[in-house]
Design a protein around this motif. Structure first.
Motif, mmCIF file in Angstrom:
data_model
loop_
_atom_site.group_PDB
_atom_site.id
_atom_site.type_symbol
_atom_site.label_atom_id
_atom_site.label_comp_id
_atom_site.label_asym_id
_atom_site.label_seq_id
_atom_site.Cartn_x
_atom_site.Cartn_y
_atom_site.Cartn_z
ATOM 1 N N SER A 197 0.828 -1.208 0.000
ATOM 2 C CA SER A 197 0.000 0.000 0.000
ATOM 3 C C SER A 197 0.861 1.255 0.000
ATOM 4 N N SER A 198 1.946 1.211 0.771
ATOM 5 C CA SER A 198 2.868 2.351 0.815
ATOM 6 C C SER A 198 3.501 2.587 -0.552
ATOM 7 N N GLN A 199 3.898 1.491 -1.225
ATOM 8 C CA GLN A 199 4.494 1.623 -2.558
ATOM 9 C C GLN A 199 3.499 2.190 -3.561
ATOM 10 N N VAL A 200 2.249 1.730 -3.470
ATOM 11 C CA VAL A 200 1.204 2.237 -4.366
ATOM 12 C C VAL A 200 0.999 3.735 -4.134
ATOM 13 N N ILE B 254 3.169 5.922 -2.998
ATOM 14 C CA ILE B 254 4.321 6.669 -3.521
ATOM 15 C C ILE B 254 4.257 6.783 -5.038
ATOM 16 N N LEU B 255 3.944 5.656 -5.700
ATOM 17 C CA LEU B 255 3.849 5.670 -7.170
ATOM 18 C C LEU B 255 2.715 6.577 -7.650
ATOM 19 N N SER B 256 1.597 6.556 -6.924
ATOM 20 C CA SER B 256 0.466 7.420 -7.289
ATOM 21 C C SER B 256 0.858 8.890 -7.173
ATOM 22 N N ALA B 257 1.577 9.225 -6.103
ATOM 23 C CA ALA B 257 2.023 10.609 -5.916
ATOM 24 C C ALA B 257 2.992 11.020 -7.014
ATOM 25 N N MET B 258 3.889 10.123 -7.377
ATOM 26 C CA MET B 258 4.840 10.421 -8.460
ATOM 27 C C MET B 258 4.121 10.690 -9.771
ATOM 28 N N GLU B 259 3.149 9.828 -10.081
ATOM 29 C CA GLU B 259 2.402 9.992 -11.331
ATOM 30 C C GLU B 259 1.613 11.299 -11.317
ATOM 31 N N LEU B 260 1.039 11.638 -10.174
ATOM 32 C CA LEU B 260 0.279 12.882 -10.021
ATOM 33 C C LEU B 260 1.161 14.097 -10.308
ATOM 34 N N ILE B 261 2.356 14.120 -9.699
ATOM 35 C CA ILE B 261 3.277 15.252 -9.893
ATOM 36 C C ILE B 261 3.768 15.296 -11.335
ATOM 37 N N TRP B 262 4.147 14.135 -11.860
ATOM 38 C CA TRP B 262 4.686 14.065 -13.229
ATOM 39 C C TRP B 262 3.671 14.613 -14.233
ATOM 40 N N ASN B 263 2.426 14.153 -14.131
ATOM 41 C CA ASN B 263 1.404 14.599 -15.089
ATOM 42 C C ASN B 263 1.138 16.092 -14.973
ATOM 43 N N LEU B 264 1.146 16.620 -13.739
ATOM 44 C CA LEU B 264 0.937 18.063 -13.564
ATOM 45 C C LEU B 264 2.095 18.850 -14.177
ATOM 46 N N CYS B 265 3.329 18.371 -13.992
ATOM 47 C CA CYS B 265 4.491 19.055 -14.589
ATOM 48 C C CYS B 265 4.432 19.022 -16.113
ATOM 49 N N ALA C 6 11.088 14.903 -0.191
ATOM 50 C CA ALA C 6 9.917 14.100 0.186
ATOM 51 C C ALA C 6 9.995 12.640 -0.267
ATOM 52 N N LEU C 7 10.575 12.393 -1.434
ATOM 53 C CA LEU C 7 10.516 11.041 -1.999
ATOM 54 C C LEU C 7 11.675 10.184 -1.508
ATOM 55 N N SER C 8 11.477 8.868 -1.570
ATOM 56 C CA SER C 8 12.397 7.935 -0.913
ATOM 57 C C SER C 8 13.695 7.705 -1.676
ATOM 58 N N ASN C 9 13.734 7.998 -2.982
ATOM 59 C CA ASN C 9 14.986 7.846 -3.726
ATOM 60 C C ASN C 9 15.049 8.874 -4.852
ATOM 61 N N TRP C 10 16.147 8.802 -5.631
ATOM 62 C CA TRP C 10 16.393 9.822 -6.662
ATOM 63 C C TRP C 10 15.757 9.478 -7.999
ATOM 64 N N LEU D 131 23.667 11.386 -11.553
ATOM 65 C CA LEU D 131 24.811 10.779 -10.864
ATOM 66 C C LEU D 131 24.391 10.215 -9.512
ATOM 67 N N GLU D 132 23.558 10.961 -8.794
ATOM 68 C CA GLU D 132 23.095 10.496 -7.482
ATOM 69 C C GLU D 132 22.259 9.227 -7.623
ATOM 70 N N TYR D 133 21.373 9.226 -8.634
ATOM 71 C CA TYR D 133 20.519 8.053 -8.831
ATOM 72 C C TYR D 133 21.353 6.839 -9.243
ATOM 73 N N ALA D 134 22.295 7.062 -10.159
ATOM 74 C CA ALA D 134 23.151 5.962 -10.611
ATOM 75 C C ALA D 134 23.984 5.410 -9.455
ATOM 76 N N SER D 135 24.453 6.290 -8.581
ATOM 77 C CA SER D 135 25.232 5.841 -7.411
ATOM 78 C C SER D 135 24.379 4.955 -6.508
ATOM 79 N N GLY D 136 23.108 5.325 -6.360
ATOM 80 C CA GLY D 136 22.191 4.499 -5.565
ATOM 81 C C GLY D 136 21.978 3.127 -6.186
ATOM 82 N N LEU D 137 21.905 3.074 -7.510
ATOM 83 C CA LEU D 137 21.723 1.791 -8.193
ATOM 84 C C LEU D 137 22.929 0.878 -7.974
ATOM 85 N N PHE D 138 24.122 1.456 -7.918
ATOM 86 C CA PHE D 138 25.326 0.653 -7.738
ATOM 87 C C PHE D 138 25.373 -0.016 -6.367
#
Length: 544
Positions: free
Chosen positions: A21-24, A26-37, A255-259, A292-299
């Motif tokens: 539920s928490s993941q859903v 977060i994803l819903s919030a991301m989609e909401l912001i993305w579409n508004l932008c 606010a968001l959990s990763n980059w 770079l920050e996101y890629a570092s997290g993936l590593f």
């Protein structure tokens, strides 16, 4: 995301259900912001069309109405359903007036007494002026039509036309943009940005982008009513309505959990030339910094690190340097993983990293006594010192066992044998054995002598080479010439004269010395016999 929502509902373990539920959320919030932008920063819709985009945005993200509609329409008598008027109200709040009219027609059919006022309400919904995508009317024309329609709604309210039906009267107040009536529907609106879009639809449908931030802030204040503080998502949406791109990115980063989200959003905005004026002080722009920050997290992830490589590739300034630093920290747990890392480095001409990885693999192979693999990796690393070490191990094994392991590798060294003198010797010594096996005794003898006289053979291996010469010296046919025999004798004397003189020794060492002494005596005898035969043969040839 819909599948994750279903999994969250079906989860038997409460902890797993909460996690999904928490993941859903977060994803819903991301989609909401993305579409508004996308609407505000990329589409850049003008007044009139802007509201159409915002309506679509709300309908996409406030989708409970669809399940409610299916529930109501699936009943035997929809107009008597407990949620009938809630459904009609939500449809009006979302500007879905055609669907609301269809629902009112069911009420009119079921209740003849209210058929008249339902028809009037339906006509008001049908005649509400809205700027459709294919419409060519100007904003001025739309505003005039909308003003006339608004005045007509006001007259019906003043005349108390819908006083006998509180539901219809409430709908009329909503369509007039009455803030108090809208706030009464807080439960159905569910959030302040839905309230904002509905308020604009029925009070200022031709709102200009520049005025959005005023309506957004006031809608948030009205909706919360001082009872609670804005959530992080509210601050992000407010920053977007203020057209403050950098504040949106900053708030999302906090606010968001990763980059992931901010990196991709910034990349999109950068490609749209919306971030060109914002460079950072340490040599990289905002897009590259976040990638770079996101890629570092993936590593840091055991299985997603390969994706990080691709992200580093798209960072022109600092991507390669960052990749080199991160690639060196990857734990090479398995050879398969090491090969993946090696392939990545070779594709990008990362020479130092390739050498480092090959050295690590060569050392692991030596520890596991896999000499063939170790030699192969040291050659690939072009590490002369390590190749010498592995070659010594091969020679030591040969001395102990009397045969070579990994013959295929040694036979096919090719130009690689020039990496170090010891590796060259190993390759040439194996070639001597191959010649001997093919009964090419003259060639084998010449090669054996050249290995000793050129000093390419390690001194510790001379006795083994001289011992290998014994069968050639004892052949019926003279293989070594007198000059070659003298060279072999000189090498033998040179070797024996420099042997250390030992004091008291144990029995094993004394036995080894006896064996060595026997070998030396046999060699001297064989060399003397061969020298005599060679001198006689060469003298006979000169006389004839």
């Amino acid at each position: 995301m819909e599948e994750m929502h279903q999994v969250a509902i079906a989860a038997k373990d409460p902890a797993s259900g909460r996690q999904f539920s928490s993941q859903v959320s977060i994803l819903s919030a991301m989609e909401l912001i993305w579409n508004l932008c996308e609407i505000l920063f990329i589409e850049v819709a003008p007044a009139g069309h802007l509201l159409l985009h915002l309506l679509d945005w709300v309908r996409l993200h406030v989708c409970e109405v669809d399940s409610l509609s299916a529930d109501v329409l699936g009943s035997e008598n929809p107009s008597n359903h407990d949620s009938f008027w809630n459904l009609v109200t939500i449809l009006v709040l979302q500007g879905r007036l055609d669907e609301a009219r269809q629902m009112l027609s069911k009420e009119a059919d079921a209740s003849p007494a209210s058929a008249g006022i339902c028809r009037i309400m339906g006509d008001l919904m049908r005649t509400m002026p809205i700027l459709s995508p294919g419409n060519t009317q100007t904003l001025t024309e739309l505003e005039l039509k909308w003003q006339h329609w608004h005045e007509e709604c006001e007259r019906y309210l003043q005349d108390s036309t819908f006083a006998t039906n509180p539901h219809l009267e409430s709908l009329l107040k909503i369509m007039l943009g009455d803030e108090a009536a809208l706030l009464e529907q807080k439960e159905l609106l569910s959030n302040w940005y839905h309230f904002l879009v509905t308020r604009l639809l029925y009070s200022n449908p031709t709102v200009k982008p520049i005025d959005l931030h005023y309506y957004a802030q006031s809608s948030l204040d009205l909706f919360l009513g001082g009872e609670s503080s804005p959530e992080p998502l509210d601050n992000i949406l407010l920053a977007a309505f203020e057209f403050d791109i950098h504040q949106v990115i900053k708030e999302c980063s906090i606010a968001l959990s990763n980059w992931w989200f901010v990196a991709h959003l910034t990349d999109l905005l950068d490609h749209c030339k919306l971030l060109q004026s914002h460079n950072l002080y340490f040599g990289s722009n905002m897009r590259e910094f976040l990638l770079l920050e996101y890629a570092s997290g993936l590593f840091a992830h055991p299985s997603l690190w390969q994706l990080g490589v691709d992200y580093f590739d798209y960072c022109p300034k600092l991507g390669r340097v960052s990749l080199e630093l991160h690639i060196e920290r990857i734990p090479l747990n398995t050879e398969q993983k090491a090969l993946k890392v090696l392939r990545i480095c070779e594709q990008r001409q990362m020479t130092e990293q390739v050498r480092s990885i090959c050295k690590i693999l060569a050392m692991k192979a030596v520890r596991n006594n896999r000499l063939g693999s170790a030699l192969s990796w040291s050659i690939r690393a072009k590490d002369a010192a390590f190749a010498t070490l592995v070659s010594d191990r091969f020679l030591r094994d040969y001395c102990e066992r009397g045969c070579f392991s990994d013959l295929d590798l040694i036979d096919n060294l090719g130009p690689a044998m020039m990496l170090s003198d010891r590796l060259t010797f190993l390759g040439k010594y194996r070639e001597f054995h191959r010649m001997y096996g093919e009964k090419r005794f003259a060639d084998a003898a010449s090669l054996l002598l050249s290995l000793m006289t050129s000093r390419i053979a390690p001194r510790s291996f001379w006795m083994t080479l001289l011992t290998d010469a014994l069968p050639l010296l004892e052949q019926k046919q003279v293989i070594f010439s007198a000059e070659q025999t003298y060279e072999l004798m000189r090498c033998l004397e040179d070797l024996t004269s420099r042997r250390p003189v030992c004091g008291e020794s144990d029995i094993q060492q004394l036995q080894d010395e006896d064996i060595e002494t026997t070998k030396v005596e046999m060699l001297r005898l064989a060399l003397a016999r061969n020298l005599a035969r060679a001198i006689i043969r060469e003298g006979s040839l000169e006389g004839s």
